[in-house]
Scaffold this motif. Structure first.
Motif, PDB file in Angstrom:
ATOM      1  N   ALA A 169     -39.225   1.777  74.291  1.00  0.00           N
ATOM      2  CA  ALA A 169     -39.113   0.935  75.341  1.00  0.00           C
ATOM      3  C   ALA A 169     -38.220   1.258  76.439  1.00  0.00           C
ATOM      4  O   ALA A 169     -38.451   0.572  77.707  1.00  0.00           O
ATOM      5  N   MET A 170     -37.125   1.802  76.013  1.00  0.00           N
ATOM      6  CA  MET A 170     -36.192   2.423  76.832  1.00  0.00           C
ATOM      7  C   MET A 170     -35.013   3.100  76.303  1.00  0.00           C
ATOM      8  O   MET A 170     -34.507   3.854  76.904  1.00  0.00           O
ATOM      9  N   SER A 171     -34.731   2.770  75.082  1.00  0.00           N
ATOM     10  CA  SER A 171     -33.573   3.226  74.593  1.00  0.00           C
ATOM     11  C   SER A 171     -33.606   4.335  73.546  1.00  0.00           C
ATOM     12  O   SER A 171     -32.857   4.789  72.774  1.00  0.00           O
ATOM     13  N   GLY A 172     -34.838   4.739  73.423  1.00  0.00           N
ATOM     14  CA  GLY A 172     -35.118   5.670  72.280  1.00  0.00           C
ATOM     15  C   GLY A 172     -35.505   5.030  71.019  1.00  0.00           C
ATOM     16  O   GLY A 172     -35.851   3.912  70.812  1.00  0.00           O
ATOM     17  N   THR A 173     -35.521   5.765  69.946  1.00  0.00           N
ATOM     18  CA  THR A 173     -35.766   5.014  68.426  1.00  0.00           C
ATOM     19  C   THR A 173     -34.893   5.789  67.512  1.00  0.00           C
ATOM     20  O   THR A 173     -34.490   6.999  67.531  1.00  0.00           O
ATOM     21  N   GLU A 174     -34.821   5.373  66.216  1.00  0.00           N
ATOM     22  CA  GLU A 174     -34.035   5.706  65.237  1.00  0.00           C
ATOM     23  C   GLU A 174     -34.919   6.527  64.165  1.00  0.00           C
ATOM     24  O   GLU A 174     -34.579   7.223  63.328  1.00  0.00           O
ATOM     25  N   TYR A 175     -36.313   6.631  64.777  1.00  0.00           N
ATOM     26  CA  TYR A 175     -36.982   7.371  63.757  1.00  0.00           C
ATOM     27  C   TYR A 175     -36.869   8.771  63.979  1.00  0.00           C
ATOM     28  O   TYR A 175     -36.555   9.090  65.173  1.00  0.00           O
ATOM     29  N   ASN A 176     -37.241   9.756  62.958  1.00  0.00           N
ATOM     30  CA  ASN A 176     -36.852  11.106  63.202  1.00  0.00           C
ATOM     31  C   ASN A 176     -38.126  11.599  63.785  1.00  0.00           C
ATOM     32  O   ASN A 176     -38.835  12.623  63.194  1.00  0.00           O
ATOM     33  N   ILE A 177     -38.225  11.462  65.165  1.00  0.00           N
ATOM     34  CA  ILE A 177     -39.212  12.063  65.807  1.00  0.00           C
ATOM     35  C   ILE A 177     -38.989  13.375  66.397  1.00  0.00           C
ATOM     36  O   ILE A 177     -37.728  13.715  66.271  1.00  0.00           O
ATOM     37  N   ASP A 178     -39.849  14.087  66.848  1.00  0.00           N
ATOM     38  CA  ASP A 178     -39.732  15.278  67.445  1.00  0.00           C
ATOM     39  C   ASP A 178     -40.177  15.363  68.771  1.00  0.00           C
ATOM     40  O   ASP A 178     -41.471  15.730  68.848  1.00  0.00           O
ATOM     41  N   ARG A 179     -39.669  15.275  69.863  1.00  0.00           N
ATOM     42  CA  ARG A 179     -40.018  15.059  70.891  1.00  0.00           C
ATOM     43  C   ARG A 179     -40.367  16.488  71.831  1.00  0.00           C
ATOM     44  O   ARG A 179     -41.335  16.694  72.660  1.00  0.00           O
ATOM     45  N   GLU A 180     -39.750  17.722  71.187  1.00  0.00           N
ATOM     46  CA  GLU A 180     -40.240  18.863  71.630  1.00  0.00           C
ATOM     47  C   GLU A 180     -41.636  18.897  71.179  1.00  0.00           C
ATOM     48  O   GLU A 180     -42.438  19.762  71.860  1.00  0.00           O
ATOM     49  N   ARG A 181     -42.076  18.550  70.002  1.00  0.00           N
ATOM     50  CA  ARG A 181     -43.411  18.716  69.537  1.00  0.00           C
ATOM     51  C   ARG A 181     -44.644  18.005  70.499  1.00  0.00           C
ATOM     52  O   ARG A 181     -45.428  18.727  70.805  1.00  0.00           O
TER      53      ARG A 181
ATOM     54  N   GLU B 190     -43.260  20.682  80.587  1.00  0.00           N
ATOM     55  CA  GLU B 190     -42.431  21.991  80.690  1.00  0.00           C
ATOM     56  C   GLU B 190     -41.127  21.651  79.695  1.00  0.00           C
ATOM     57  O   GLU B 190     -40.700  22.645  79.026  1.00  0.00           O
ATOM     58  N   THR B 191     -40.579  20.396  79.595  1.00  0.00           N
ATOM     59  CA  THR B 191     -39.511  20.211  78.922  1.00  0.00           C
ATOM     60  C   THR B 191     -39.290  18.871  78.564  1.00  0.00           C
ATOM     61  O   THR B 191     -40.599  17.998  78.729  1.00  0.00           O
ATOM     62  N   VAL B 192     -38.307  18.263  77.945  1.00  0.00           N
ATOM     63  CA  VAL B 192     -38.420  16.887  77.609  1.00  0.00           C
ATOM     64  C   VAL B 192     -37.532  15.866  78.582  1.00  0.00           C
ATOM     65  O   VAL B 192     -36.527  16.576  79.109  1.00  0.00           O
ATOM     66  N   TRP B 193     -37.874  14.925  78.763  1.00  0.00           N
ATOM     67  CA  TRP B 193     -37.250  14.105  79.718  1.00  0.00           C
ATOM     68  C   TRP B 193     -36.044  13.393  79.116  1.00  0.00           C
ATOM     69  O   TRP B 193     -36.189  12.593  78.231  1.00  0.00           O
ATOM     70  N   GLU B 194     -34.876  13.928  79.459  1.00  0.00           N
ATOM     71  CA  GLU B 194     -33.574  13.891  78.662  1.00  0.00           C
ATOM     72  C   GLU B 194     -33.330  12.359  78.519  1.00  0.00           C
ATOM     73  O   GLU B 194     -32.948  11.958  77.442  1.00  0.00           O
ATOM     74  N   HIS B 195     -33.092  11.581  79.569  1.00  0.00           N
ATOM     75  CA  HIS B 195     -32.800  10.292  79.508  1.00  0.00           C
ATOM     76  C   HIS B 195     -33.727   9.196  79.171  1.00  0.00           C
ATOM     77  O   HIS B 195     -34.617   9.069  80.071  1.00  0.00           O
ATOM     78  N   THR B 196     -33.840   8.637  78.110  1.00  0.00           N
ATOM     79  CA  THR B 196     -34.960   7.940  77.949  1.00  0.00           C
ATOM     80  C   THR B 196     -35.176   6.405  78.721  1.00  0.00           C
ATOM     81  O   THR B 196     -36.268   5.972  79.058  1.00  0.00           O
ATOM     82  N   GLY B 197     -33.723   6.048  79.143  1.00  0.00           N
ATOM     83  CA  GLY B 197     -34.002   4.975  80.127  1.00  0.00           C
ATOM     84  C   GLY B 197     -34.751   5.155  81.509  1.00  0.00           C
ATOM     85  O   GLY B 197     -35.618   4.573  82.142  1.00  0.00           O
ATOM     86  N   ASP B 198     -34.231   6.368  81.971  1.00  0.00           N
ATOM     87  CA  ASP B 198     -34.921   7.056  83.308  1.00  0.00           C
ATOM     88  C   ASP B 198     -36.219   7.354  82.892  1.00  0.00           C
ATOM     89  O   ASP B 198     -37.092   7.152  83.841  1.00  0.00           O
ATOM     90  N   ALA B 199     -36.533   7.850  81.869  1.00  0.00           N
ATOM     91  CA  ALA B 199     -38.032   8.251  81.462  1.00  0.00           C
ATOM     92  C   ALA B 199     -38.984   7.062  81.655  1.00  0.00           C
ATOM     93  O   ALA B 199     -40.219   7.338  82.389  1.00  0.00           O
ATOM     94  N   VAL B 200     -38.722   5.887  81.551  1.00  0.00           N
ATOM     95  CA  VAL B 200     -39.603   4.607  81.670  1.00  0.00           C
ATOM     96  C   VAL B 200     -39.370   3.791  82.843  1.00  0.00           C
ATOM     97  O   VAL B 200     -40.191   3.122  83.258  1.00  0.00           O
ATOM     98  N   ALA B 201     -38.269   4.164  83.500  1.00  0.00           N
ATOM     99  CA  ALA B 201     -37.988   3.183  84.544  1.00  0.00           C
ATOM    100  C   ALA B 201     -38.179   4.053  86.022  1.00  0.00           C
ATOM    101  O   ALA B 201     -38.290   3.155  87.103  1.00  0.00           O
ATOM    102  N   SER B 202     -37.906   5.250  85.817  1.00  0.00           N
ATOM    103  CA  SER B 202     -37.965   5.926  87.158  1.00  0.00           C
ATOM    104  C   SER B 202     -39.221   6.009  87.941  1.00  0.00           C
ATOM    105  O   SER B 202     -40.143   5.668  87.181  1.00  0.00           O
ATOM    106  N   ALA B 203     -39.039   5.640  89.305  1.00  0.00           N
ATOM    107  CA  ALA B 203     -40.085   5.519  90.023  1.00  0.00           C
ATOM    108  C   ALA B 203     -40.386   6.702  91.346  1.00  0.00           C
ATOM    109  O   ALA B 203     -41.084   6.654  91.950  1.00  0.00           O
ATOM    110  N   ASP B 204     -39.293   7.483  91.092  1.00  0.00           N
ATOM    111  CA  ASP B 204     -39.227   8.541  92.243  1.00  0.00           C
ATOM    112  C   ASP B 204     -40.443   9.466  92.535  1.00  0.00           C
ATOM    113  O   ASP B 204     -40.791   9.875  93.304  1.00  0.00           O
ATOM    114  N   TYR B 205     -40.874   9.694  91.236  1.00  0.00           N
ATOM    115  CA  TYR B 205     -41.973  10.675  90.983  1.00  0.00           C
ATOM    116  C   TYR B 205     -43.248   9.929  91.501  1.00  0.00           C
ATOM    117  O   TYR B 205     -44.189  10.577  92.341  1.00  0.00           O
ATOM    118  N   MET B 206     -43.341   8.685  91.610  1.00  0.00           N
ATOM    119  CA  MET B 206     -44.601   7.865  92.085  1.00  0.00           C
ATOM    120  C   MET B 206     -44.480   7.930  93.675  1.00  0.00           C
ATOM    121  O   MET B 206     -45.504   8.047  94.304  1.00  0.00           O
TER     122      MET B 206
END
Length: 502
Positions: free
Chosen positions: A203-215, A223-239
């Motif tokens: 939703a915004m703050s990530g998860t406590e599950y043992n996920i593998d974002r690299e996978r 190309e890589t992982v979007w590091e900041h989870t809040g920015d990942a869902v809230a950012s609009a600059d790319y749009m």
């Protein structure tokens, strides 16, 4: 609704029970706009399920059944129900119908619609942006071909609608190609900035599950992982950046269209469009209206207004929001419209028939050689530029006031004004004045780097072709990475499905 048996919280209670008026005027039309994005959603969910299974977060059999249903759709878009609000809820519903609620209940683990949409949007956008880059490069190739054909077609360059200096059509067309090539480069740079995996932000703050974002990054070709989870869902600059590139392309095409419309006017007569790229009048039989050019211009203006709406929609609080979701289809429309107008513009540039003699003759109706005369007085006559400017300007002003034209701009008149301004005779011979008044010589003398001389136009065309090849090579590399990722995920799905067979 209040009388229905409640089977869970608000999420479960509203599914299929959206107010019919809202359904008719919002969700129904919106579903029709966005249903082509469904395959991108499926791709994201496949990667998510694979990762969940590999991380032992969901049972192997549940993952197999989920993947089996989604794989069975292929690229087909199933029948979607707008009463289920959006693509994701439709996907859950379809999986529930085919695999059962118990299996589908594992699908929402360690994710949210926020990060799923962020992922599918980026995948769809990067592909559509490269299609726009293809259209740009093809249009540039047409411009280059026509520029090479018309490098000796001289005509007036204009500022504020007034004849300014003589140039050639090759110079003009290569000038149009330049910003289009920069837009193609901007596309690649924009993709590099947003082609990062937001999946796992939940939703915004990530998860406590043992996920593998690299996978999931690997499976989806990021190309890589979007590091900041809040920015990942809230950012609009790319749009805004992606839509802005589409608008930039459209604005350049509109400016070209505007010039072509003027060239095709009865008063100018510089060019003609082919019959399949004009319209006529139902009452005036003589009309050859450049309506297709005007269509491209109109789309640039309309989409510019749409872009302002996108920027406004993205100015909400720094969080996922309906405003940004509602604006998403507008972002795609800016990109898609730019691609379509690029294709159309390329067609009429390809078919333009230039009237070489008319283009050159109109130079004699103005004084666009005045700058060359002033430069000759500086370079050959050794006057200061301000003195030279005043001498030529005085002569032209006198002719203009008397309603006279180019032919009356004689050595004798210039000599008179030189005496008036400098108290000395004109420091040029009649031959030097004639050369300065020769429009072709004036164009050829503009030979500094990047100028209008044919030699410079040819040189710039070669540089632009190298620039285009560089863009094409990078685009091919990106497509190769995405294709390999998609094939790898398909192989992974097939392996999982085969493992589950008796």
């Amino acid at each position: 609704m209040e009388n229905k048996e409640k089977k869970g919280g608000f999420f479960e209670q509203i599914q299929g029970n959206i107010n019919p008026v809202v359904l008719k005027y919002y969700y129904g039309p919106k579903m029709m706009e966005s249903d082509t994005s469904f395959p991108y959603l499926v791709r994201v969910m496949k990667a998510h399920v694979i990762m969940l299974k590999e991380q032992s977060i969901i049972p192997k059999e549940a993952a197999r059944r989920l993947l089996s249903v989604m794989e069975g759709w292929g690229e087909r878009i199933p029948k979607l129900d707008p009463s289920l609000e959006d693509l994701y809820i439709n996907l859950e519903h379809l999986i529930t119908v085919e695999a059962g609620e118990d299996v589908c209940s594992f699908l929402p683990v360690a994710r949210s619609r926020n990060d799923v949409e962020a992922a599918m949007w980026r995948i769809e956008l990067r592909e559509k942006l490269l299609f726009l880059a293809d259209a740009i490069l093809e249009h540039v190739e047409v411009l280059h071909k026509r520029a090479e054909e018309t490098v000796d077609y001289i005509f007036p360059g204009y500022t504020y609608g007034q004849q300014a200096q003589p140039v050639n059509m090759g110079f003009y067309l290569s000038g149009i190609a330049a910003p289009l090539l920069r837009d193609a480069e901007r596309i690649l740079q924009c993709i590099d900035r947003f082609n990062k995996n937001p999946l796992g932000a939940a939703a915004m703050s990530g998860t406590e599950y043992n996920i593998d974002r690299e996978r999931t990054k690997e499976l989806l070709g990021f190309e890589t992982v979007w590091e900041h989870t809040g920015d990942a869902v809230a950012s609009a600059d790319y749009m805004m950046e992606a839509a802005g590139i589409g608008i930039s392309v459209l604005v350049t095409l509109a400016r070209l269209a505007e010039d072509i419309i003027n060239w095709c006017s009865n008063e100018a007569g510089f060019a003609d469009l082919s019959d399949d790229l004009i319209d006529s009048s139902s009452i005036m039989p003589q009309k050859r209206n450049p309506v297709i050019c005007a269509t491209v211009r109109s789309q640039a203006r309309l989409m510019s207004g749409r872009y302002a709406g996108i920027c406004s929609a993205c100015s909400v609080e720094f969080q996922a929001s309906r405003d940004m979701t509602a604006a998403w289809t507008d972002v795609l429309e800016c990109v898609e419209t730019a691609k379509g107008m690029c294709r159309i513009s390329g067609e009429y540039v390809k078919s333009l028939k230039f009237n070489k003699d008319v283009m050159e003759e109109i130079l004699y109706k103005g004084f666009s050689n005045a700058t060359e005369l002033a430069d000759s007085l500086v370079l050959e006559g050794k006057l200061s530029f301000r003195q030279a400017h005043r001498v030529v300007g005085g002569a032209v002003s006198e002719l203009f006031s008397g309603g006279k034209g180019q032919d009356a701009l004689t050595w004798e008149l210039l000599d008179h004004w030189c005496h008036e301004i400098c108290s000395t005779g004109l420091p040029l011979t009649k031959e030097q004045v004639d050369n300065a008044k020769d429009f072709r010589i004036a164009v050829e003398r503009r030979d500094c780097q990047g100028a209008a001389a044919p030699s410079q136009v040819y040189r710039m065309l070669e540089l632009q072709k190298e620039q285009g090849q560089s863009v094409k090579k990078d685009a091919e590399r990106k497509r190769s990475v995405w294709k390999n990722a998609e094939e790898k995920m398909h192989q992974c799905v097939q392996t999982f499905l085969l493992d589950g067979r008796p």
